[in-house]
Design a protein around this motif. Structure first.
Motif, PDB file in Angstrom:
ATOM      1  N   TYR A  52      32.373 -26.269   7.453  1.00  0.00           N
ATOM      2  CA  TYR A  52      32.705 -25.423   6.295  1.00  0.00           C
ATOM      3  C   TYR A  52      34.200 -25.126   6.265  1.00  0.00           C
ATOM      4  O   TYR A  52      34.819 -25.105   5.197  1.00  0.00           O
ATOM      5  CB  TYR A  52      31.908 -24.112   6.344  1.00  0.00           C
ATOM      6  N   ALA A  53      34.792 -24.889   7.440  1.00  0.00           N
ATOM      7  CA  ALA A  53      36.223 -24.588   7.507  1.00  0.00           C
ATOM      8  C   ALA A  53      37.047 -25.745   6.939  1.00  0.00           C
ATOM      9  O   ALA A  53      38.062 -25.532   6.266  1.00  0.00           O
ATOM     10  CB  ALA A  53      36.639 -24.308   8.949  1.00  0.00           C
ATOM     11  N   THR A  58      39.580 -27.627   0.456  1.00  0.00           N
ATOM     12  CA  THR A  58      39.638 -28.201  -0.895  1.00  0.00           C
ATOM     13  C   THR A  58      39.998 -27.123  -1.914  1.00  0.00           C
ATOM     14  O   THR A  58      40.591 -27.421  -2.951  1.00  0.00           O
ATOM     15  CB  THR A  58      38.296 -28.847  -1.294  1.00  0.00           C
ATOM     16  N   MET A  59      39.645 -25.885  -1.624  1.00  0.00           N
ATOM     17  CA  MET A  59      40.040 -24.766  -2.475  1.00  0.00           C
ATOM     18  C   MET A  59      41.399 -24.220  -2.062  1.00  0.00           C
ATOM     19  O   MET A  59      42.245 -23.908  -2.902  1.00  0.00           O
ATOM     20  CB  MET A  59      38.987 -23.651  -2.428  1.00  0.00           C
ATOM     21  N   THR A  60      41.612 -24.115  -0.749  1.00  0.00           N
ATOM     22  CA  THR A  60      42.867 -23.550  -0.249  1.00  0.00           C
ATOM     23  C   THR A  60      44.063 -24.415  -0.644  1.00  0.00           C
ATOM     24  O   THR A  60      45.114 -23.891  -1.042  1.00  0.00           O
ATOM     25  CB  THR A  60      42.810 -23.422   1.287  1.00  0.00           C
ATOM     26  N   ALA A  61      43.926 -25.743  -0.542  1.00  0.00           N
ATOM     27  CA  ALA A  61      45.022 -26.649  -0.881  1.00  0.00           C
ATOM     28  C   ALA A  61      45.417 -26.492  -2.348  1.00  0.00           C
ATOM     29  O   ALA A  61      46.610 -26.532  -2.694  1.00  0.00           O
ATOM     30  CB  ALA A  61      44.614 -28.098  -0.598  1.00  0.00           C
ATOM     31  N   GLN A 108      41.431 -37.096   1.983  1.00  0.00           N
ATOM     32  CA  GLN A 108      41.885 -37.587   0.684  1.00  0.00           C
ATOM     33  C   GLN A 108      41.638 -36.564  -0.412  1.00  0.00           C
ATOM     34  O   GLN A 108      42.502 -36.326  -1.264  1.00  0.00           O
ATOM     35  CB  GLN A 108      41.151 -38.895   0.336  1.00  0.00           C
ATOM     36  N   LEU A 109      40.450 -35.966  -0.391  1.00  0.00           N
ATOM     37  CA  LEU A 109      40.108 -34.985  -1.408  1.00  0.00           C
ATOM     38  C   LEU A 109      41.078 -33.802  -1.373  1.00  0.00           C
ATOM     39  O   LEU A 109      41.538 -33.334  -2.428  1.00  0.00           O
ATOM     40  CB  LEU A 109      38.671 -34.489  -1.205  1.00  0.00           C
ATOM     41  N   ILE A 110      41.402 -33.342  -0.187  1.00  0.00           N
ATOM     42  CA  ILE A 110      42.344 -32.217  -0.049  1.00  0.00           C
ATOM     43  C   ILE A 110      43.723 -32.605  -0.595  1.00  0.00           C
ATOM     44  O   ILE A 110      44.367 -31.834  -1.313  1.00  0.00           O
ATOM     45  CB  ILE A 110      42.443 -31.777   1.427  1.00  0.00           C
ATOM     46  N   ALA A 111      44.176 -33.836  -0.292  1.00  0.00           N
ATOM     47  CA  ALA A 111      45.487 -34.305  -0.770  1.00  0.00           C
ATOM     48  C   ALA A 111      45.516 -34.379  -2.301  1.00  0.00           C
ATOM     49  O   ALA A 111      46.499 -33.959  -2.936  1.00  0.00           O
ATOM     50  CB  ALA A 111      45.807 -35.669  -0.168  1.00  0.00           C
ATOM     51  N   TYR A 112      44.440 -34.891  -2.886  1.00  0.00           N
ATOM     52  CA  TYR A 112      44.388 -34.996  -4.348  1.00  0.00           C
ATOM     53  C   TYR A 112      44.285 -33.619  -5.008  1.00  0.00           C
ATOM     54  O   TYR A 112      44.752 -33.416  -6.131  1.00  0.00           O
ATOM     55  CB  TYR A 112      43.213 -35.883  -4.771  1.00  0.00           C
ATOM     56  N   ARG A 113      43.650 -32.678  -4.314  1.00  0.00           N
ATOM     57  CA  ARG A 113      43.580 -31.312  -4.845  1.00  0.00           C
ATOM     58  C   ARG A 113      44.970 -30.668  -4.908  1.00  0.00           C
ATOM     59  O   ARG A 113      45.243 -29.847  -5.776  1.00  0.00           O
ATOM     60  CB  ARG A 113      42.653 -30.460  -3.974  1.00  0.00           C
TER      61      ARG A 113
END
Length: 525
Positions: A52-53, A58-61, A108-113
């Protein structure tokens, strides 16, 4: 000004509504994306086999990217023009959304966010600037109420839309849906917004940017790490918060030296802006921080689906929909200091119900409380924003809206982190089940952790004794109630700065020469 001119100024004509539509569409994309993703976190966990962390980033980024780009928005609006910059932000946000749908890993998802957040971060302050200039001095309250529509659709539509798309399609569609909406918004902006008129611009404050943007990002990174580390003494948490905090403090002292700083803190000499900003900041910490946990209660304690949890949150937005247009009209005629306290009482009243939740609290009571909170929210947020910007000079509006948006982002991040840390700390106090370990982390599992896992995974529920689930859920419900009580106390704290909001009629300076009839459309750089 003649009576006929005043009447004309009060009227919201088609030209202004056309511009308002552009801003609302862009703001809906930006705000909806936060709440849509919030209900997808459990899906990301299973899809990417992550904790979860990890998926919370994905929201924090997205939030960190917002906070990083917002300070430069005021300068960029003056330099390139609001129309060009708004369309560029739409392109960046839409491109980021499309890339998010193609992500093969959580990294990748975090980077795109982050890319998505860089575009989304400019949409709200630019939208507020465009709307405030469009309104003129006599109708800013009503125009700001229109800008409040996305604030309503976020809590209402986000969880519902996210839950529905995940149920009937896949998680990819919570991002893909932004692509056609972004294309429509881009075409609409090209048609509706007046052409920018190039003007000489002040130089960019490079020194200020090197202090403020990294400082905000580092500080919020540290704050956002709190739920993961569980303590402020963790190296990753306190070092980034300290370095970020020192950079922001250094910027505060520096910002009074240059003629055109990146963020004009001199605007806080305006008493209304200062009081309204402080009121909004404390309110956001309480309402947005605890508000993110309402769907979690329905999902984790009551075992509802993402779609049902979203539908249960709808009364909050419906309540705000009732009062926001009324509050917008009143903000143009009655000082907000006379109306906001009553709206805040409604929020506190509805909020208190959640401090008493257990495993079988009536949904009728909870939905009724959310509706009452929504009534209060509709009469609080946008009137306070109106008060913050109403007495600024026309050329200060972009800078003022940037200040307000930065405070919102910081307040939301701090509120979410504090409430998450409190809830996590409370849940960790549950009884450890001998021999039970988390398959992802290898750590011992508590009764509350197992019970919540059973609610989210029906297959697991069949393997766990019913009495253990009952004990764990009862403990978890108490943890949520205690966390909501902290949020309730912060709501009460908001009454202190709200008591200093203006109680006398304000003179607006949005239009530099208020003796002249306002133009039917906005004048953009």
């Amino acid at each position: 000004m003649s009576q006929q001119q005043v009447s004309s100024a009060d009227k919201i004509d088609g030209a202004v509504l056309k511009i308002a539509g552009v801003v609302v569409l862009g703001a809906i994309m930006s705000i909806l994306d936060v709440t849509v993703v919030s209900v997808a976190l459990p899906t990301f966990q299973s899809e990417f086999n992550a904790s979860y962390a990890e998926v919370a980033w994905t929201m924090t980024a997205y939030t960190l990217a917002l906070a990083t780009v917002i300070p430069a928005t005021g300068w960029a609006a003056d330099r390139f023009g609001t129309k060009r910059l708004y369309m560029a932000a739409l392109v960046l946000f839409t491109l980021g959304s499309g890339l998010c749908a193609t992500a093969d890993s959580i990294e990748q998802l975090i980077a795109y966010r982050v890319l998505q957040g860089l575009g989304g971060g400019m949409l709200m302050p630019l939208g507020m600037t465009i709307m405030t200039r469009a309104a003129g001095p006599h109708r800013i309250g009503r125009l700001m109420a229109i800008l409040g529509i996305p604030m309503l659709l976020g809590p209402i539509g986000g969880p519902i839309l996210g839950g529905w798309l995940i149920d009937v399609a896949s998680w990819h569609w919570i991002f893909l849906i932004n692509v056609p909406i972004g294309a429509i918004a881009l075409a609409y902006a090209a048609w509706a917004l007046p052409k920018d008129t190039p003007e000489p611009s002040e130089s960019f404050d490079v020194v200020g940017a090197l202090m403020l943007s990294p400082g905000l990002a580092l500080f919020l990174y540290g704050v956002s790490s709190l739920p993961e580390t569980g303590t402020i003494t963790a190296t990753k948490t306190w070092t980034t918060m300290l370095i970020g905090g020192l950079l922001v403090i250094a910027f505060v002292f520096y910002s009074f030296k240059p003629k055109h700083p990146l963020l004009d803190l001199r605007l806080f000499r305006n008493r209304n802006l200062t009081v309204a900003s402080l009121s909004l900041f404390i309110f956001i910490v309480a309402f947005m921080g605890a508000g993110l946990l309402f769907p979690s209660y329905f999902l984790q304690v009551r075992g509802e689906s993402t779609l049902t949890a979203g539908l249960l949150m709808a009364p909050q937005g419906l309540g705000a929909m009732v009062t926001m247009p009324i509050a917008g009209m009143l903000a143009d005629k009655i000082p907000v200091g006379r109306t906001v306290p009553f709206a805040l009482v409604l929020i506190a009243t509805g909020f208190f119900t959640f401090t008493q939740v257990d495993t079988d609290t009536s949904y009728l009571v909870l939905c009724g409380s959310l509706f009452v909170m929504g009534l209060g929210m509709g009469g609080t947020m946008m009137p306070i924003m109106t008060s913050a910007l109403k007495t600024l000079k026309a050329h200060d509006v972009a800078r003022g809206s940037t200040l307000v948006n930065i405070l919102q982002q910081i307040g939301g991040s701090i509120g979410a982190a504090i409430m998450s840390v409190i809830l996590t700390s409370e849940l960790n106090g549950s009884t450890v089940v001998p021999g039970a370990t988390n398959p992802q982390t290898g750590e011992p599992m508590t009764e509350a952790g197992i019970a919540i896992g059973a609610q989210l995974n029906p297959a697991l529920a069949q393997q766990v004794p019913p009495d253990l689930i009952d004990r764990g859920l009862a403990f978890a419900a108490d943890c949520f109630a205690n966390t909501f009580f902290v949020g309730f106390l912060v709501v009460l704290l908001t009454f202190i700065p709200v008591a200093f909001l203006p109680r006398k009629r304000e003179v607006s300076h949005i239009t530099d020469d208020i003796d002249q009839p306002p133009a039917p459309a906005i004048a953009l750089h």
